[in-house]
Design a protein around this motif. Structure first.
Motif, PDB file in Angstrom:
ATOM      1  N   GLU A 131       0.836  -1.194   0.000  1.00 35.55           N
ATOM      2  CA  GLU A 131       0.000   0.000   0.000  1.00 35.55           C
ATOM      3  C   GLU A 131       0.879   1.256   0.000  1.00 35.55           C
ATOM      4  N   PRO A 132       0.345   2.396  -0.419  1.00 42.43           N
ATOM      5  CA  PRO A 132       1.124   3.642  -0.387  1.00 42.43           C
ATOM      6  C   PRO A 132       1.600   3.969   1.027  1.00 42.43           C
ATOM      7  N   MET A 133       2.816   4.507   1.100  1.00 40.49           N
ATOM      8  CA  MET A 133       3.428   4.843   2.378  1.00 40.49           C
ATOM      9  C   MET A 133       4.210   6.128   2.242  1.00 40.49           C
ATOM     10  N   ASN A 134       4.411   6.807   3.373  1.00 38.46           N
ATOM     11  CA  ASN A 134       5.282   7.981   3.362  1.00 38.46           C
ATOM     12  C   ASN A 134       6.746   7.529   3.396  1.00 38.46           C
ATOM     13  N   ALA A 135       7.661   8.454   3.301  1.00 31.69           N
ATOM     14  CA  ALA A 135       9.087   8.128   3.200  1.00 31.69           C
ATOM     15  C   ALA A 135       9.583   7.344   4.418  1.00 31.69           C
ATOM     16  N   PHE A 136       9.179   7.758   5.623  1.00 33.83           N
ATOM     17  CA  PHE A 136       9.578   7.044   6.841  1.00 33.83           C
ATOM     18  C   PHE A 136       9.125   5.589   6.771  1.00 33.83           C
ATOM     19  N   GLU A 137       7.882   5.379   6.390  1.00 34.95           N
ATOM     20  CA  GLU A 137       7.331   4.030   6.344  1.00 34.95           C
ATOM     21  C   GLU A 137       8.029   3.182   5.287  1.00 34.95           C
ATOM     22  N   ARG A 138       8.289   3.762   4.128  1.00 32.39           N
ATOM     23  CA  ARG A 138       8.987   3.013   3.073  1.00 32.39           C
ATOM     24  C   ARG A 138      10.376   2.602   3.529  1.00 32.39           C
ATOM     25  N   LYS A 139      11.080   3.496   4.227  1.00 32.19           N
ATOM     26  CA  LYS A 139      12.432   3.174   4.703  1.00 32.19           C
ATOM     27  C   LYS A 139      12.405   1.993   5.669  1.00 32.19           C
ATOM     28  N   VAL A 140      11.435   1.961   6.562  1.00 35.52           N
ATOM     29  CA  VAL A 140      11.313   0.844   7.498  1.00 35.52           C
ATOM     30  C   VAL A 140      11.142  -0.463   6.735  1.00 35.52           C
ATOM     31  N   VAL A 141      10.275  -0.464   5.722  1.00 30.68           N
ATOM     32  CA  VAL A 141      10.026  -1.669   4.938  1.00 30.68           C
ATOM     33  C   VAL A 141      11.262  -2.047   4.123  1.00 30.68           C
ATOM     34  N   HIS A 142      11.898  -1.084   3.458  1.00 26.85           N
ATOM     35  CA  HIS A 142      13.115  -1.378   2.688  1.00 26.85           C
ATOM     36  C   HIS A 142      14.178  -2.014   3.585  1.00 26.85           C
ATOM     37  N   ASP A 143      14.355  -1.484   4.779  1.00 22.86           N
ATOM     38  CA  ASP A 143      15.359  -2.028   5.706  1.00 22.86           C
ATOM     39  C   ASP A 143      15.035  -3.473   6.086  1.00 22.86           C
ATOM     40  N   ALA A 144      13.767  -3.756   6.369  1.00 21.27           N
ATOM     41  CA  ALA A 144      13.358  -5.113   6.742  1.00 21.27           C
ATOM     42  C   ALA A 144      13.553  -6.082   5.576  1.00 21.27           C
ATOM     43  N   VAL A 145      13.219  -5.637   4.373  1.00 23.36           N
ATOM     44  CA  VAL A 145      13.369  -6.483   3.180  1.00 23.36           C
ATOM     45  C   VAL A 145      14.850  -6.774   2.931  1.00 23.36           C
ATOM     46  N   ALA A 146      15.689  -5.753   3.027  1.00 23.64           N
ATOM     47  CA  ALA A 146      17.130  -5.945   2.819  1.00 23.64           C
ATOM     48  C   ALA A 146      17.709  -6.896   3.857  1.00 23.64           C
ATOM     49  N   GLU A 147      17.265  -6.747   5.102  1.00 17.05           N
ATOM     50  CA  GLU A 147      17.756  -7.620   6.172  1.00 17.05           C
ATOM     51  C   GLU A 147      17.374  -9.077   5.904  1.00 17.05           C
ATOM     52  N   ALA A 148      16.256  -9.299   5.232  1.00 16.80           N
ATOM     53  CA  ALA A 148      15.798 -10.648   4.894  1.00 16.80           C
ATOM     54  C   ALA A 148      16.486 -11.194   3.636  1.00 16.80           C
ATOM     55  N   GLY A 149      17.325 -10.371   2.995  1.00 20.97           N
ATOM     56  CA  GLY A 149      18.058 -10.820   1.821  1.00 20.97           C
ATOM     57  C   GLY A 149      17.318 -10.670   0.516  1.00 20.97           C
ATOM     58  N   LEU A 150      16.211  -9.937   0.539  1.00 18.62           N
ATOM     59  CA  LEU A 150      15.477  -9.671  -0.693  1.00 18.62           C
ATOM     60  C   LEU A 150      15.736  -8.233  -1.127  1.00 18.62           C
ATOM     61  N   VAL A 151      15.145  -7.858  -2.254  1.00 22.75           N
ATOM     62  CA  VAL A 151      15.330  -6.528  -2.804  1.00 22.75           C
ATOM     63  C   VAL A 151      13.968  -5.855  -2.912  1.00 22.75           C
ATOM     64  N   SER A 152      13.963  -4.562  -2.661  1.00 23.43           N
ATOM     65  CA  SER A 152      12.732  -3.791  -2.818  1.00 23.43           C
ATOM     66  C   SER A 152      13.078  -2.464  -3.468  1.00 23.43           C
ATOM     67  N   ASP A 153      12.071  -1.847  -4.051  1.00 21.92           N
ATOM     68  CA  ASP A 153      12.248  -0.494  -4.560  1.00 21.92           C
ATOM     69  C   ASP A 153      10.936   0.255  -4.366  1.00 21.92           C
ATOM     70  N   SER A 154      11.001   1.549  -4.561  1.00 22.45           N
ATOM     71  CA  SER A 154       9.797   2.367  -4.456  1.00 22.45           C
ATOM     72  C   SER A 154       9.292   2.667  -5.857  1.00 22.45           C
ATOM     73  N   ALA A 155       7.981   2.695  -5.987  1.00 24.42           N
ATOM     74  CA  ALA A 155       7.355   2.971  -7.275  1.00 24.42           C
ATOM     75  C   ALA A 155       6.194   3.937  -7.055  1.00 24.42           C
ATOM     76  N   GLY A 156       5.821   4.614  -8.111  1.00 23.83           N
ATOM     77  CA  GLY A 156       4.693   5.529  -8.031  1.00 23.83           C
ATOM     78  C   GLY A 156       5.116   6.929  -7.636  1.00 23.83           C
ATOM     79  N   VAL A 157       4.132   7.801  -7.602  1.00 19.75           N
ATOM     80  CA  VAL A 157       4.351   9.214  -7.297  1.00 19.75           C
ATOM     81  C   VAL A 157       3.520   9.554  -6.068  1.00 19.75           C
ATOM     82  N   GLU A 158       4.070  10.404  -5.198  1.00 14.54           N
ATOM     83  CA  GLU A 158       3.330  10.825  -4.005  1.00 14.54           C
ATOM     84  C   GLU A 158       1.964  11.337  -4.414  1.00 14.54           C
TER      85      GLU A 158
END
Length: 174
Positions: A131-158
């Protein structure tokens, strides 16, 4: 004030971050007086940034007006506080503001959501858009995904910017 910094020369950073925290605390105390709310200010340094939290002895709900729906007021108050710090120091601030533990609770919920997404992507082998998230929320998710050994990116426009979690094969293919 406690510090949680990395040893790589960040000790020079601590006095600057402490100053940011003090400026932010002064600004927020004045703000609380103006809006006639009671709150205490806690200062800390975590991950090479000043962290300021407004807490209330009357419980977190006493400060709900400063959090707003989905943290919108909190985000705006953080931006204003960063501007107040920048006006005094001349430097851009990465200060993190929390009110009544809202961001801490949100971080926990996001880490749980990220874990669910990681499991789903590993099971399906397909990318998953969250779901759409603000920058703080996206960073939390990106960090968790990276820690799990997967890759994530952000898509879409605010305001519809969101995280896409990719399966391990996508990371290997580049």
């Amino acid at each position: 004030m406690t510090t949680d910094t990395t040893p790589e020369g960040t000790s020079d950073l601590v006095p600057r971050l402490e100053e940011e925290g003090e400026i932010a605390a002064d600004y927020l105390e004045e703000f609380l007086d103006i809006v006639d709310l009671d709150g205490d200010i806690d200062l800390d340094i975590k991950h090479d940034r000043a962290v300021v939290e407004v807490v209330s002895e009357d419980g977190p709900e006493a400060l709900d007006v400063l959090v707003g729906r989905d943290g919108e007021v909190l985000d705006a108050l953080q931006d204003l506080t960063r501007l107040a710090v920048q006006a005094r120091t001349g430097d851009r601030s990465r200060l993190m503001l929390d009110i009544a533990g809202f961001r801490a609770r949100r971080r926990d919920a996001l880490q749980q959501r990220a874990a669910e997404a990681i499991d789903q992507v590993r099971s399906s082998g397909e990318p998953l858009s969250l779901e759409p998230m603000n920058a703080f929320e996206r960073k939390v998710v990106h960090d968790a995904v990276a820690e799990a050994g997967l890759v994530s990116d952000s898509a879409g426009v605010e305001p519809h910017r969101h995280v896409v979690v990719h399966p391990p094969r996508a990371a290997d293919q580049g």
